[in-house]
Design an enzyme around this catalytic site. Structure first.
Site, mmCIF file in Angstrom:
data_model
loop_
_atom_site.group_PDB
_atom_site.id
_atom_site.type_symbol
_atom_site.label_atom_id
_atom_site.label_comp_id
_atom_site.label_asym_id
_atom_site.label_seq_id
_atom_site.Cartn_x
_atom_site.Cartn_y
_atom_site.Cartn_z
ATOM 1 N N GLY B 13 0.749 -1.129 0.034
ATOM 2 C CA GLY B 13 -0.017 -0.199 0.013
ATOM 3 C C GLY B 13 0.954 1.249 0.026
ATOM 4 C CB ILE B 14 0.288 4.689 0.049
ATOM 5 C CG1 ILE B 14 -0.502 4.551 -1.228
ATOM 6 C CG2 ILE B 14 1.159 6.247 -0.164
ATOM 7 C CD1 ILE B 14 -1.335 6.154 -1.667
ATOM 8 C CG HIS B 15 5.148 1.314 2.662
ATOM 9 N ND1 HIS B 15 6.329 0.945 3.263
ATOM 10 C CD2 HIS B 15 5.075 1.085 1.476
ATOM 11 C CE1 HIS B 15 7.143 0.388 2.063
ATOM 12 N NE2 HIS B 15 6.388 0.594 1.206
ATOM 13 C CB ALA B 16 6.831 5.652 5.543
ATOM 14 C CB ALA B 19 3.708 8.307 1.740
#
Lengths: 547, 85
Positions: B13-16, B19
């Site tokens: 997913g959109i992790h750190a 992002a």
């Protein structure tokens, strides 16, 4: 002696004083300010200093633990530059006419709260990152020294939890081990400990008080245990275990970077087998010359649908790029009734080992096969990918595969999509393939002998059936003759042949394989350096003469 | 205004990390860029907002671009999403 059990992050033994790490938790008082502009200027200066510190940490981490782990400090810098975060601080300072410290602490708590309330473990942990950057700002605003404690002598660091910046700031030479009360296997501390290869435990219910601080401790990383005030017997046993591990490690370290060449100049490629992209770090740590068997089925087994071309491409590309100019041999889908994915809709079989599996699925479901091949051809533009086909029994299959691969290559070229020119080879794991290996060698770029299945099919022994163990002989002359025959036929056709089954890592056979002229051994990452040692000490000519 | 719908394929997913990369990428453009998942719309130029969406694999996110360089931003970010998320 007290014993506390935690979750192991990394194995190994550490013996030393325990030092309880206390956070330089900044006390924050709410104070009225009259000049909010000056207060904001103070905040901006602190922010710039914090970004500068993080850049320093990023560069330090880059050297010590690599780009992937250092990236968190880049993310922290961006968090400090976050418009919403800064707007919140400014809003609190200006509207409430309060000091920057208070505004930072309040903002940090609010943002941390947002993460802590998310229904995703990974995101929950990001609350720690928010606290970390806020704490850094507070330390600078308060004019205090950085929280990094100085250690004195190397110690076992015990803490409630460690923020990534705290972990990196600790002087590596002063840290024997990390033991934390909280934290998870995904926390940065855990990742860093693994990268630094030091024993570490998390989730350890250790009291962080005088019953622990300054006491002698032993961390047994693989057992997931810390002993506080160990008794003599435990201490002696652990010292011995530590010594044995140390000697082994030192010996192997001296072998890193060396070429795999025998005393009389014969070279062999030592590659790694991996079953998941997560294993890449250990491949590099153990100095593998390449990846000899990348089991692509994990992509299918971990998915609940047919993995798309894009999903696969991304994984293959990452492996190819990580390995740079080293060869990465990716085996195409090898599943069957024993390793199954529900979405394949496979029917139960009487005899899965002899059933509908691997290349047989690929050739009867070309759309599944083509998706994987497209991803592989595309990824081959980013590194040295080789494609390997499993469960081959004859030349017809190979020709059929090559035709499909050619169609894929043509389609991608017509679509203007960048592709490389991957080598294409086959697994030799059926007696049939061995017997026609002279013919197969003319069709492909390389052979890799899969000894697990080859042994099972040749000796007609089901490895799952323990009753048959007495009849099973891994060194059966039939198998060794087959390997020799395959290598000979490969060389006659000018291609190379390797072994990627368990037998390849059998150190009692390394000399024999060298004598046969095996070009490559692909083994689990941990076996690479021990085998390199044997290679370096072997004189193949003398070995052959002495037989 | 341009609008881009994208289904996250990255398993994490959109992790750190992504992002951060996304924020870096959109900051190159002067247009106002928002990222939306469900009812939540966030400023795409702020990392906390992007991470706060908690977008996982399989989630659809909608990006909107509004401003002088919206076309260029749309093209660059479409490419970015496909390559990284």
């Amino acid at each position: 002696m007290e014993i506390y059990k935690g979750k192991s992050v990394f194995g190994g033994i550490a013996i030393g004083k325990i030092r309880v790490y206390r956070k330089g938790k900044q006390q924050v008082k709410r104070q009225r300010v009259t000049d909010t502009d000056a207060e904001m200027a103070r905040y901006r200066a602190a922010k710039e200093e914090a970004v500068r510190q993080l850049q320093g940490l990023y560069e330090k981490a880059l050297k010590e633990v690599g780009e992937a782990n250092a990236a968190i400090f880049e993310v922290h810098q961006m968090m400090l530059d976050d418009d919403d975060y800064n707007a919140s601080v400014e809003h609190i300072v200006c509207s409430q006419e309060v000091n920057a410290e208070y505004a930072v602490a309040a903002t940090g708590d609010n943002f941390a709260q947002m993460f802590a309330s998310m229904d995703d473990d990974y995101m929950k942990e990001r609350a720690a990152d928010v606290h970390d950057i806020s704490e850094r700002l507070l330390t600078i605003l308060n004019g205090a020294d950085s929280a990094a404690a100085d250690a004195g002598e190397p110690a076992i660091i015990a803490a409630d939890d460690l923020a990534p910046s705290e972990t990196v700031q600790l002087d590596k030479d002063q840290v024997l081990s990390f033991v934390t009360v909280h934290g998870s296997l995904n926390s940065h501390t855990a990742i860093l400990a693994r990268t630094m290869a030091i024993p570490a435990l998390i989730g350890t219910p250790l009291p962080l008080d005088e019953t622990v601080d300054g006491r002698l401790g032993i961390v047994d990383g693989s057992a997931g245990v810390i002993y506080v005030d160990p008794d003599e017997a435990t201490l002696a046993a652990m010292r011995e275990k530590q010594q044995a591990e140390k000697q082994k490690k030192e010996l192997l370290q001296t072998l890193k970077g060396k070429e795999n060449i025998t005393l009389d100049g014969q070279k062999v490629m030592l590659y790694a087998n991996i079953g998941n992209i997560k294993d890449l770090a250990t491949v590099l740590q153990n100095d593998a010359g390449g990846i000899g068997l990348f089991r692509s089925e994990f992509i299918y087994l971990e998915s609940d649908h047919y993995p798309t071309e894009e999903e696969q491409f991304r994984i293959y590309k990452q492996v190819a790029e990580t390995m740079g100019n080293k060869r990465v041999i990716i085996r195409t889908l090898d599943i069957g009734a024993d390793k199954k994915c529900d979405y394949f809709g496979m029917e139960p079989e009487e005899n899965p080992a002899l059933g509908y599996r691997a290349i047989r699925i690929c050739l009867t479901r070309p759309e599944v096969f083509k998706t994987q091949l497209r991803a592989l051809f595309r990824a081959s533009a980013f590194g040295k990918i080789a494609i390997m086909y499993p469960m081959i029994t004859g030349i017809q299959e190979v020709r059929q595969i090559k035709q499909i691969a050619e169609e894929v290559r043509k389609e991608l070229t017509e679509q203007g999509i960048a592709i490389g020119d991957p080598e294409q080879g086959i697994m030799i794991e059926t007696p049939a393939a061995v017997m026609v290996s002279d013919m197969l060698a003319k069709e492909v770029d390389f052979f890799s002998i899969g000894t697990n299945d080859l042994t099972q099919y040749t000796l007609a022994i089901d490895r799952q059936n323990t009753k048959l163990d007495a009849f099973y002989d891994a060194h059966h002359p039939a198998i060794l003759r087959m390997i020799s025959m395959v290598v000979e036929n490969a060389h006659k056709a000018g291609i190379w042949a390797g072994i990627c089954g368990e037998l390849g890592a059998d150190q009692t056979l390394t000399r024999e394989f060298l004598a046969m002229g095996v070009d490559e051994l692909s083994v689990s990452p941990g076996s690479i350096l021990p085998i390199r040692k044997i290679v370096l000490e072997t004189d193949v000519g003398a070995y052959k003469a002495g037989k | 205004m341009r609008e881009l719908k994208y289904v996250i394929t990255d398993p994490e997913g959109i992790h750190a990390r992504p992002a951060g990369l996304l924020v870096k990428a959109v900051k190159d453009f002067s247009s106002e860029i928002k990222i939306k998942k469900g009812e939540k719309a966030m400023n795409c130029k702020a990392i906390f907002g992007v991470m706060g969406l908690g977008a996982k694999k399989g989630d659809e996110v909608t990006l909107t671009f509004e401003g002088a360089d919206e076309d260029a931003a749309y093209d660059a970010i479409s490419k970015f999403m496909q390559e990284n998320l």
